[in-house]
Motif scaffolding. Structure first.
Motif, PDB file in Angstrom:
ATOM      1  N   LEU A 159       0.843  -1.192   0.000  1.00 33.34           N
ATOM      2  CA  LEU A 159       0.000   0.000   0.000  1.00 33.34           C
ATOM      3  C   LEU A 159       0.879   1.243   0.000  1.00 33.34           C
ATOM      4  O   LEU A 159       2.086   1.163   0.170  1.00 33.34           O
ATOM      5  CB  LEU A 159      -0.895   0.016   1.243  1.00 33.34           C
ATOM      6  CG  LEU A 159      -1.797  -1.203   1.445  1.00 33.34           C
ATOM      7  CD1 LEU A 159      -2.501  -1.100   2.793  1.00 33.34           C
ATOM      8  CD2 LEU A 159      -2.805  -1.314   0.332  1.00 33.34           C
TER       9      LEU A 159
ATOM     10  N   THR B 232      -4.084   2.434  -5.536  1.00 34.27           N
ATOM     11  CA  THR B 232      -3.751   1.455  -4.501  1.00 34.27           C
ATOM     12  C   THR B 232      -4.821   1.429  -3.415  1.00 34.27           C
ATOM     13  O   THR B 232      -5.212   0.361  -2.932  1.00 34.27           O
ATOM     14  CB  THR B 232      -2.391   1.786  -3.873  1.00 34.27           C
ATOM     15  OG1 THR B 232      -1.389   1.774  -4.884  1.00 34.27           O
ATOM     16  CG2 THR B 232      -2.020   0.779  -2.793  1.00 34.27           C
ATOM     17  N   LYS B 233      -5.312   2.609  -3.026  1.00 33.62           N
ATOM     18  CA  LYS B 233      -6.336   2.693  -1.982  1.00 33.62           C
ATOM     19  C   LYS B 233      -7.644   2.053  -2.447  1.00 33.62           C
ATOM     20  O   LYS B 233      -8.310   1.335  -1.695  1.00 33.62           O
ATOM     21  CB  LYS B 233      -6.593   4.153  -1.602  1.00 33.62           C
ATOM     22  CG  LYS B 233      -5.374   4.902  -1.103  1.00 33.62           C
ATOM     23  CD  LYS B 233      -4.825   4.313   0.175  1.00 33.62           C
ATOM     24  CE  LYS B 233      -3.665   5.135   0.704  1.00 33.62           C
ATOM     25  NZ  LYS B 233      -3.076   4.558   1.922  1.00 33.62           N
TER      26      LYS B 233
END
Length: 316
Positions: free
Chosen positions: A131, A299-300
Motif C-alpha cells: 500500500l 492502490t487505496k
C-alpha cells in the motif's frame, strides 16, 4: 472468558490463516475491517481492531498459537514485543532483533526462514500487496515511464464525469438491512479507472470483476460499505501530499465531488456514514491545498475493493 475476547481470538485465528506465509508488515486496521465482515462481528470495525490489538499486546495469553506464530503475528502487525514473549524467545535461543520501539525487525525461524522489515506508517501491505505506493513512475505495459507532474486545475479530473448517478438501490430500508450491488459499484470503478488512466493491470482487473459479477452479483450491507469506505477515505487523506509528483488530483475537490456523488446517487440515510466522513475530512483540510497521486489513489481503491468483494480480490 468474555464474548469480546472470544471474538478477538476468532478474528486473530481467521487473519493468521491468511497471513502465515507473508513476510512484510501488514495493515492491521484493514484486516480488522475484512475480518469483521467475514466472521460476522456485530460491533464497528474499530472496536474489533482495538480488541485485536489488545490481545496482541498480551499475546503470551493467546491460546492455540505456537511461539513462532506469536512472533510472526507481532512482526506482521508491528506490535512491540512483550517481556514474557522475549523471555520465551531467549529461552529457546531464537535469533531476533528489535527496533527502538521494541518491535521485531528481524528474526529467523527454526526452519531457517528469515523475516526482516523496517516498521513505518508510510509502508504497509494488505493481503501481500504493498500500500501507499508513492513512486514517481507509472507502470504501463510493464515499462516504467516517468510521468509529468500535473499542476493546473484544468488537468484535475472531475468525478462528475467519472461516476454515473443512477446506481440507486432499493429505498425505504434501514442502513442495517439495505444493501449495495457490487456489480453496479464496480461498474463505476471501471469507468473511474479508465477516466483517470490508471494502470492497464488495474483496468483489466476491474473489467474482469464486472464480467464475473454480471453473472453472480455480490451484495454487501451499506453498514459494512460505510465502515470500509471510512477507513479508505481517511487513508487517502492521511497519505496526501502538499507536493505530489506524477498525475494527481486536488484532494479538497476530490472529497467535495465524492460527497456530491454519494448524495445524488444514493439515499441519504443509507450513506450518511460515508457522506459524514467525507465532509469531516474535507473540513479538516480547510483551505490547505493537498494532492493525491493517481498511483496512490489506485492502490487505496484496490485495497477497499478487496475488502468489499471476494470476486475483486481473486481477479488478477
Amino acid at each position: 472468558m468474555s464474548k469480546r475476547m472470544d471474538s478477538s481470538e476468532d478474528a486473530i485465528r481467521f487473519i493468521y490463516t491468511r497471513i502465515k506465509d507473508f513476510k512484510n508488515p501488514e495493515h492491521l486496521e484493514m484486516w480488522a475491517e475484512w475480518a469483521k465482515i467475514q466472521i460476522g462481528y456485530k460491533k464497528p470495525a474499530h472496536a474489533l481492531y482495538n480488541a485485536i490489538l489488545r490481545r496482541l499486546q498480551k499475546i503470551e495469553k493467546l491460546r492455540g498459537f505456537t511461539l513462532k506464530e506469536k512472533a510472526h503475528l507481532l512482526f506482521t502487525f508491528s506490535v512491540p514485543l512483550s517481556l514474557a514473549i522475549a523471555e520465551e524467545l531467549n529461552k529457546e535461543n531464537w535469533t531476533y532483533d528489535l527496533d527502538e520501539k521494541q518491535r521485531i525487525k528481524f528474526f529467523t525461524t527454526e526452519e531457517g526462514v528469515v523475516y526482516k522489515a523496517i516498521h513505518t506508517k508510510s509502508e504497509k501491505w494488505f493481503k501481500g500487496v504493498k500500500l501507499n505506493d508513492k513512486q514517481n513512475t507509472s507502470d504501463i505495459d510493464g515499462c516504467g515511464i516517468e510521468t509529468a507532474r500535473v499542476q493546473d486545475d484544468s488537468h484535475q479530473m472531475d468525478l462528475h464525469d467519472v461516476f454515473d448517478t443512477e446506481t440507486i438501490p432499493e429505498q425505504n430500508e434501514s442502513e442495517n438491512s439495505q444493501k449495495i450491488s457490487l456489480h453496479q459499484w464496480i461498474l463505476q470503478i471501471e469507468k473511474f479507472a479508465n477516466k483517470l488512466q490508471m494502470s492497464e493491470e488495474f483496468q483489466t482487473k476491474a473489467k474482469k470483476a464486472v464480467v464475473v459479477l454480471s453473472e453472480t452479483d455480490e451484495i454487501v450491507p451499506y453498514r459494512d460499505f460505510n465502515d470500509i469506505f471510512r477507513v479508505c477515505l481517511r487513508s487517502i487523506t492521511r497519505d496526501s501530499q502538499r507536493i505530489e509528483h506524477g498525475p494527481s488530483l486536488n484532494l479538497q475537490k476530490l472529497l467535495m465531488q465524492i460527497g456530491d456523488h454519494l448524495e445524488k446517487s444514493f439515499e441519504y440515510e443509507s450513506m450518511r456514514g460515508a457522506m459524514g466522513v467525507t465532509l469531516e475530512e474535507s473540513e479538516k483540510l480547510g483551505e490547505e491545498v493537498r494532492k493525491i497521486s493517481i498511483n496512490t489513489l489506485q492502490t487505496k481503491i484496490d485495497a477497499m475493493m478487496s475488502l468489499l468483494s471476494k470476486t475483486w480480490a481473486e481477479c488478477v
